[in-house]
Scaffold this motif. Structure first.
Motif, PDB file in Angstrom:
ATOM      1  N   SER A  26       6.408   7.761 -11.603  1.00 18.34           N
ATOM      2  CA  SER A  26       4.991   8.007 -11.810  1.00 18.34           C
ATOM      3  C   SER A  26       4.175   7.813 -10.533  1.00 18.34           C
ATOM      4  O   SER A  26       3.342   8.642 -10.180  1.00 18.34           O
ATOM      5  CB  SER A  26       4.531   7.067 -12.921  1.00 18.34           C
ATOM      6  OG  SER A  26       3.159   7.034 -12.991  1.00 18.34           O
ATOM      7  N   GLU A  27       4.388   6.709  -9.833  1.00 20.54           N
ATOM      8  CA  GLU A  27       3.564   6.441  -8.643  1.00 20.54           C
ATOM      9  C   GLU A  27       3.847   7.389  -7.479  1.00 20.54           C
ATOM     10  O   GLU A  27       2.911   7.930  -6.906  1.00 20.54           O
ATOM     11  CB  GLU A  27       3.723   4.981  -8.224  1.00 20.54           C
ATOM     12  CG  GLU A  27       2.448   4.202  -8.445  1.00 20.54           C
ATOM     13  CD  GLU A  27       2.290   3.076  -7.440  1.00 20.54           C
ATOM     14  OE1 GLU A  27       3.295   2.420  -7.131  1.00 20.54           O
ATOM     15  OE2 GLU A  27       1.177   2.878  -6.960  1.00 20.54           O
ATOM     16  N   PRO A  28       5.126   7.600  -7.110  1.00 26.85           N
ATOM     17  CA  PRO A  28       5.359   8.608  -6.071  1.00 26.85           C
ATOM     18  C   PRO A  28       4.841   9.992  -6.467  1.00 26.85           C
ATOM     19  O   PRO A  28       4.406  10.764  -5.614  1.00 26.85           O
ATOM     20  CB  PRO A  28       6.878   8.633  -5.890  1.00 26.85           C
ATOM     21  CG  PRO A  28       7.435   7.524  -6.691  1.00 26.85           C
ATOM     22  CD  PRO A  28       6.330   6.840  -7.424  1.00 26.85           C
ATOM     23  N   PHE A  74      -0.431 -12.651   0.153  1.00 24.25           N
ATOM     24  CA  PHE A  74      -0.963 -11.320  -0.121  1.00 24.25           C
ATOM     25  C   PHE A  74      -2.348 -11.267   0.501  1.00 24.25           C
ATOM     26  O   PHE A  74      -3.241 -11.999   0.080  1.00 24.25           O
ATOM     27  CB  PHE A  74      -1.108 -11.092  -1.633  1.00 24.25           C
ATOM     28  CG  PHE A  74       0.160 -10.724  -2.344  1.00 24.25           C
ATOM     29  CD1 PHE A  74       1.394 -10.851  -1.754  1.00 24.25           C
ATOM     30  CD2 PHE A  74       0.104 -10.226  -3.642  1.00 24.25           C
ATOM     31  CE1 PHE A  74       2.561 -10.499  -2.431  1.00 24.25           C
ATOM     32  CE2 PHE A  74       1.259  -9.876  -4.322  1.00 24.25           C
ATOM     33  CZ  PHE A  74       2.487 -10.018  -3.721  1.00 24.25           C
ATOM     34  N   GLY A  75      -2.519 -10.428   1.491  1.00 22.79           N
ATOM     35  CA  GLY A  75      -3.810 -10.355   2.170  1.00 22.79           C
ATOM     36  C   GLY A  75      -4.797  -9.468   1.430  1.00 22.79           C
ATOM     37  O   GLY A  75      -5.843  -9.926   0.948  1.00 22.79           O
ATOM     38  N   LEU A  76      -4.464  -8.228   1.310  1.00 19.58           N
ATOM     39  CA  LEU A  76      -5.416  -7.239   0.795  1.00 19.58           C
ATOM     40  C   LEU A  76      -5.933  -7.570  -0.608  1.00 19.58           C
ATOM     41  O   LEU A  76      -7.077  -7.300  -0.929  1.00 19.58           O
ATOM     42  CB  LEU A  76      -4.767  -5.850   0.790  1.00 19.58           C
ATOM     43  CG  LEU A  76      -5.741  -4.685   0.602  1.00 19.58           C
ATOM     44  CD1 LEU A  76      -6.616  -4.507   1.830  1.00 19.58           C
ATOM     45  CD2 LEU A  76      -4.991  -3.392   0.328  1.00 19.58           C
ATOM     46  N   GLY A  97      -1.304  -2.644   1.802  1.00 20.80           N
ATOM     47  CA  GLY A  97      -1.655  -4.009   2.135  1.00 20.80           C
ATOM     48  C   GLY A  97      -2.486  -3.922   3.396  1.00 20.80           C
ATOM     49  O   GLY A  97      -2.663  -2.827   3.950  1.00 20.80           O
ATOM     50  N   CYS A  98      -2.983  -5.056   3.887  1.00 20.40           N
ATOM     51  CA  CYS A  98      -3.724  -5.011   5.152  1.00 20.40           C
ATOM     52  C   CYS A  98      -2.827  -4.362   6.203  1.00 20.40           C
ATOM     53  O   CYS A  98      -3.256  -3.525   6.993  1.00 20.40           O
ATOM     54  CB  CYS A  98      -4.095  -6.421   5.591  1.00 20.40           C
ATOM     55  SG  CYS A  98      -5.190  -7.234   4.417  1.00 20.40           S
ATOM     56  N   SER A  99      -1.576  -4.767   6.181  1.00 21.06           N
ATOM     57  CA  SER A  99      -0.587  -4.263   7.127  1.00 21.06           C
ATOM     58  C   SER A  99      -0.391  -2.754   7.022  1.00 21.06           C
ATOM     59  O   SER A  99      -0.121  -2.092   8.014  1.00 21.06           O
ATOM     60  CB  SER A  99       0.739  -4.940   6.820  1.00 21.06           C
ATOM     61  OG  SER A  99       0.977  -4.865   5.419  1.00 21.06           O
TER      62      SER A  99
HETATM   63  C1  LIG Z   1       2.095  -0.884  -7.594  1.00 23.69           C
HETATM   64  C2  LIG Z   1       1.043  -1.713  -6.983  1.00 23.69           C
HETATM   65  N1  LIG Z   1       0.905  -2.994  -7.357  1.00 23.69           N
HETATM   66  C3  LIG Z   1      -0.076  -3.749  -6.813  1.00 23.69           C
HETATM   67  C4  LIG Z   1      -0.905  -3.225  -5.891  1.00 23.69           C
HETATM   68  C5  LIG Z   1      -2.003  -4.081  -5.306  1.00 23.69           C
HETATM   69  N2  LIG Z   1      -1.707  -4.575  -3.980  1.00 23.69           N
HETATM   70  C6  LIG Z   1      -2.172  -3.968  -2.878  1.00 23.69           C
HETATM   71  S1  LIG Z   1      -1.745  -4.740  -1.473  1.00 23.69           S
HETATM   72  C7  LIG Z   1      -0.918  -5.950  -2.318  1.00 23.69           C
HETATM   73  C8  LIG Z   1      -0.274  -7.095  -1.644  1.00 23.69           C
HETATM   74  C9  LIG Z   1      -0.383  -7.058  -0.214  1.00 23.69           C
HETATM   75  O1  LIG Z   1       0.319  -8.122   0.339  1.00 23.69           O
HETATM   76  P1  LIG Z   1       1.325  -7.911   1.518  1.00 23.69           P
HETATM   77  O2  LIG Z   1       2.264  -6.827   1.185  1.00 23.69           O
HETATM   78  O3  LIG Z   1       1.922  -9.204   1.859  1.00 23.69           O
HETATM   79  O4  LIG Z   1       0.425  -7.328   2.691  1.00 23.69           O
HETATM   80  P2  LIG Z   1      -0.815  -7.931   3.449  1.00 23.69           P
HETATM   81  O5  LIG Z   1      -2.044  -7.429   2.755  1.00 23.69           O
HETATM   82  O6  LIG Z   1      -0.695  -9.405   3.418  1.00 23.69           O
HETATM   83  O7  LIG Z   1      -0.692  -7.354   4.805  1.00 23.69           O
HETATM   84  C10 LIG Z   1      -0.976  -5.700  -3.677  1.00 23.69           C
HETATM   85  C11 LIG Z   1      -0.382  -6.585  -4.689  1.00 23.69           C
HETATM   86  C12 LIG Z   1      -0.744  -1.883  -5.513  1.00 23.69           C
HETATM   87  N3  LIG Z   1      -1.516  -1.295  -4.616  1.00 23.69           N
HETATM   88  N4  LIG Z   1       0.226  -1.165  -6.078  1.00 23.69           N
END
Ligand SMILES: Cc1ncc(C[n+]2csc(CCOP(=O)(O)OP(=O)(O)O)c2C)c(N)n1
Ligand code: SF4
Lengths: 634, 311
Positions: free
Chosen positions: A304-306, B136-138, B62-64
């Motif tokens: 679904s997501e891709p 988790f940043g974002l 994510g932020c990254s």
């Molecule tokens: C399927 C799905 N689940 C949850 C999210 C929400 N989400 C976006 S970024 C993130 C976590 C980011 O953490 P990390 O990968 O450590 O990256 P950072 O922001 O710290 O660089 C989540 C849970 C999403 N976009 N898609």
């Protein structure tokens, strides 16, 4: 019902060689000039469990399993693998004889293995045989097989007996066995085949009414399944990358592609899960290769997501959804058309995809090609919907019906020279998602990674012209509208050539009543329409393949031209009827559903019956296996 | 072939070629470790000798994941956890590309953990950079798979009951052929490691320690960083699996206590990349698949023979 038809059922346990035997026999019948259709029924087990394959052969067109059958070859089961076990019944659930009697027609023929079982011990068997005028031949297939080879070769003995009883030539069968079998087992099999054949001719007096027609062998005919259709369509269309994860019945397409892609210079990847599979297809397509993936319901859920990412990033991909009965893992080896809404709407946001549901192996070939064309020409995901029935059924089609012109076009893609003149942003990024739409069809030509002057960013977030994340409302509306515009353009494109319409019509042009169906239920509907008209009803039918964008014009015209229509589909909630009403915004009062969701495909007789009940006033209950869902106004 | 002239082009790459001339400016918080990764990458890339056009940077969410917005190359910002499958297929489709995948520790070791394991196992020829900020940043500061045991966040109010994941050990067990750890605060080391990773033929995994001053104040504890290759106290053979394993175990334990070991932990130059393995069994074409579509002389196979078998 074709007047002169053979529906041969070979029944037994998984592992009895039913598949290979039936494939060969079906081909032999095709080569003797008949039209052939095969239907496979098997449980979700690896060993054991009751399975059968039906081969329907006639000089008329056959594109459904038909109603019931008229020739049973009942093989034993585990006994062959366990010689110490003396009693067949009692400790095995598989009763290749008794379990198959319900659908055997009057006057039918039964061959059973008297080396394994004594038919007189089956309760009521003799009475039923007499009542139904069945011709029963208890033949010691086991000894025959043991004498010249191994016990598992009982299937070959069964084919020999069949051929003798039907007065068929052995030439074609021998021929096919020679092609299909390794030297070592070929000899004993041929001996067994002949022994069985001669023994019947010499020792048995037989008299029965079953005559199979003979025809001229048409060299052009090939016997293929819906999965073959999808795979060959993809290969001819230039698909050179597939990624997948096994799941029945999608595995068929995946297997065929994996076997052939390396020879075609392509790549097949079996990966860790379906999310990865769809994502790989995206990555390959982004890099400039025609790519596909697919699965069945549960795996498709993971995609679904891709899938949404393909819509947002405008990356062309083709996904196959081979449906089986759900919800969840459902009936893993049984057909259903229950994933329709899942396929149309899964993933977040407004759906922006193309969905085709072919009804026959030939349509599977053609529509897979069209799916690739729409995907790459319009930079959009296209989904080909088949199901367990279509994927496993074999039908003869003329090979010349396949247009095998290869199509290496990746759709609107700029060359490096063209990229020089293309619009760029101040940092030198190519405006791949430009607000200007050169053809006014929603499609902006793309560049491919590696091309000079084509650098852009692509993201699943809303983005601006060069692909950077952008939340500006005006940009959002422009980008959204351009993406959605593609669906309109695709509709116009598909409508522009009525000759190559994906919709299929049956019955007279003018008729009082209609039947509407989609995907693989089409064959049974075609036959039902013929019978209904023969019986004096005035009925026509449409098999709809274009589900998104919906075949609005064609279905509207069809429904306007009839007083009432029966919508035939294999699910419990009338999903296609819902789609039709929603898409067309009318006809709620005209449509009644005939639904089936017991794990078996429609038989034409069930559709005839459903139609008659509905026309007669919609009060009686249809047969136990189907359900009528009245029109909204009822 | 006309479509991909940029690929394989031999020319001097300018130091700033990967730096966008204009907006967008990074939206990362001041002091974020992600700036360090971007900087190191911008410095390493020109030295690898690939042009921006030949480079495809695939990120997760994510932020990254925003990394490729700030780097001039081809970029595919995908979905949470899925950068690896997208990236590895792009590389299979066009091996001429320099393919880099990047994402956060949640993205790569959490939701995308399965892909990480399998991409390493297959040893795809690509580089994978994980921004490891232990949070988790974002999504605003939830506990991530690398957050230490006991880490408190709004979704783990009593502190995490889980041991953190051990990314280096996991990578080694899974089959990555180049494994390193570096940190945003060590730009020179980071640049060198990224360069090596990109030049490595096989799956190069770089666990990149980044601080998240906004949600993970404990990030300060990352000092001091010790470079295992520079320090005499850590003498081991990076080509030896067993020794690498021991070192990884050590650093993944001491991380909790406040000393951080960085550097190369494992390098296997002998293991064939996935592409080579596939080629060896005849399941991967010699020239890039993507070029076929532009080659007017290419003979497209058709299904004739296949259909013949069904006659
Ligand atoms: C399927 C799905 N689940 C949850 C999210 C929400 N989400 C976006 S970024 C993130 C976590 C980011 O953490 P990390 O990968 O450590 O990256 P950072 O922001 O710290 O660089 C989540 C849970 C999403 N976009 N898609
Ligand atoms: S939230 Fe943390 S990781 Fe994200 S940009 Fe701010 S400091 Fe960096």
């Amino acid at each position: 019902m074709a007047d002169n038809e053979l529906i041969w059922r070979i029944a037994g346990g998984s592992g009895d060689g039913i598949d290979s035997t039936s494939q060969n026999f079906a081909k032999a019948l095709m080569r003797s000039g008949l039209n052939v259709f095969t239907h496979r029924h098997y449980p979700s087990r690896i060993r054991g469990g009751h399975t059968y394959v039906e081969i329907r052969a006639s000089d008329e067109v056959v594109d459904s399993r038909g109603d019931g059958y008229n020739f049973l070859l009942a093989l034993g089961d585990s006994f062959a693998r366990n010689p110490k076990e003396n009693a067949y019944y009692g400790n095995e659930e598989i009763k290749p004889l008794s379990e198959n009697l319900d659908d055997l027609r009057e006057g039918g023929i039964i061959i059973y293995d008297s080396g394994l079982l004594d038919a007189s011990e089956i309760p009521d068997f003799e009475e039923r045989a007499e009542e139904n005028d069945w011709h029963v031949f208890g033949i010691d297939l086991r000894s025959m097989a043991r004498e010249h080879g191994r016990e598992v070769m009982r299937n070959t003995a069964g084919v020999g007996v069949t051929a003798a009883l039907l007065e068929m030539d052995l030439d074609e069968i021998e021929n096919l066995m020679e092609n299909a079998m390794p030297e070592k087992i070929l000899e004993p099999n041929l001996t067994i085949l002949h022994d069985a054949y001669d023994m019947i001719n010499e020792e048995y007096e037989f008299e029965h009414d079953l005559r199979i027609p003979t025809g001229e062998h048409d060299e052009d005919q090939v016997l293929i399944s819906g999965s073959n259709g999808v795979a060959y369509g993809a290969l001819d269309e230039g698909c050179r990358f597939i990624a997948g994860y096994p799941m029945t019945p999608w595995t068929d397409v995946f297997t065929i592609m994996s076997q052939h892609l390396p020879k075609f210079g392509g790549i097949s990847e079996q990966v860790e899960d379906e999310i990865a599979a769809a994502a790989l297809a995206l990555g390959a397509s982004h890099a400039g290769v025609k790519a596909m993936s697919g699965s069945s319901g549960g795996g498709f859920a993971l995609m679904s997501e891709p899938l949404g990412l393909a819509e947002m990033s405008e990356t062309p991909i083709v996904l196959v959804e081979a449906m089986r009965a759900g919800p969840s893992t459902g009936l893993p080896t049984k057909p259903e058309q229950g994933d329709l809404e899942h396929i149309l709407y899964t993933s977040q946001g407004d759906s922006c995809r193309v969905v085709f549901a072919p009804g026959t192996p030939q349509e599977a070939y053609e529509q897979t090609r069209t799916a690739f064309q729409m995907a790459y020409d319009y930079q959009i995901p296209a989904i080909v919907v088949i199901d367990q029935k279509l994927s496993g059924e074999n039908q003869n089609v003329p090979a010349s019906a396949f247009d095998r012109e290869p199509n290496p076009s990746l759709g609107p893609t700029l060359t490096e020279a063209e990229l020089e003149d293309a619009p760029h942003d101040p940092s030198g990024k190519f405006k791949r998602f430009s607000h200007d739409d050169p053809e006014d069809d929603g499609v902006r030509p793309r560049s491919l990674p590696g091309q000079k002057g084509g650098r852009f960013l692509v993201t699943g977030n809303e983005h601006n012209e060069s692909g950077h994340i952008e939340e500006d409302p005006d940009n959002r509306i422009t980008q959204m509208d351009l993406r959605m515009k593609k669906l309109e353009s695709i509709r116009e494109h598909l409508d522009s050539d009525p000759e190559s319409s994906n919709q299929t019509y049956f019955g007279p042009d003018e008729a009082e009543y209609g039947i509407v169906t989609w995907g693989s239920s089409q064959g049974a509907v075609r036959e039902a329409v013929e019978r209904l008209n023969d019986q004096g009803h005035s009925v026509k039918a449409i098999g709809v393949s274009d589900l998104m964008p919906f075949a609005e014009k064609e279905v509207t015209e069809f429904l306007e031209s009839v007083d009432e229509a029966l919508v035939v589909e294999m699910n419990a909630t009338a999903q296609f009827r819902g789609l039709t009403q929603r898409e067309l915004g009318q006809f709620g009062e005209k449509l009644t559903s005939l639904l089936k969701y017991d794990g078996n495909p429609f038989e034409p007789a069930e559709i005839v019956e459903g139609f008659e009940i509905q026309i007669a006033g919609g009060t009686d209950a249809p047969s136990a296996n189907t359900r009528l869902e009245p029109a909204v106004s009822d | 072939m006309s479509a991909f002239n940029a690929i394989g082009e031999e020319r001097e790459i300018d130091r700033d070629e990967f730096t966008p001339g204009i907006e967008p400016q990074p939206t990362w918080c001041p002091g974020c470790g992600d700036f360090g990764v971007l900087k190191a990458l911008k410095q390493a890339l020109p030295e690898v000798g690939r042009t921006p056009e030949e480079t495809l940077l695939v990120t997760g969410i994510g932020c990254s994941g925003k990394l490729n917005s700030y780097l001039d190359s081809y970029g595919f910002h995908t979905i949470h956890g899925r950068s690896l499958p997208v990236a590895r297929a792009a590389k299979l489709a066009n091996p001429g590309l320099e393919v880099i995948a990047a994402g956060g520790d949640g993205d790569g070791y959490g939701i995308g953990g399965n892909h990480f394991m399998h991409t390493a196992r297959e040893n795809h020829d690509m580089t994978y950079i994980v921004f490891n900020n232990e949070i988790f940043g974002l999504t605003k500061g939830q506990t991530s798979p690398t957050s230490p045991k006991g880490h408190k966040s709004k979704t783990q109010p009593s502190g995490s009951a889980k041991d953190p994941i051990r990314p280096l050990s996991l990578s080694l067990t899974s089959g990555a052929s180049y494994i390193a750890r570096t940190a945003a605060v060590n730009p020179n080391q980071a640049k060198g490691i990224l360069k090596e990773a990109m030049e490595h033929d096989g799956f190069a995994h770089v666990d990149f320690l980044t601080q998240c001053p906004t949600w993970n104040k404990d990030a300060k504890q990352y000092v001091p960083y010790i470079d295992v290759q520079e320090s005499d106290d850590y003498d081991f053979d990076v080509h030896d699996r067993g020794e690498a394993q021991d070192m990884m175990y050590e650093t993944e334990n001491v991380l909790k206590e406040g000393t951080v070991l960085t550097g190369r932990f494992y390098v296997d130059e002998d293991r064939p990349s996935y592409q080579q393995e596939k080629q060896a069994i005849g399941e991967m074409p010699e020239e890039p698949l993507a070029e076929r579509y532009f080659d007017d002389d290419y003979e497209w196979e058709r299904s004739y023979d296949l259909l013949d078998r069904h006659r």
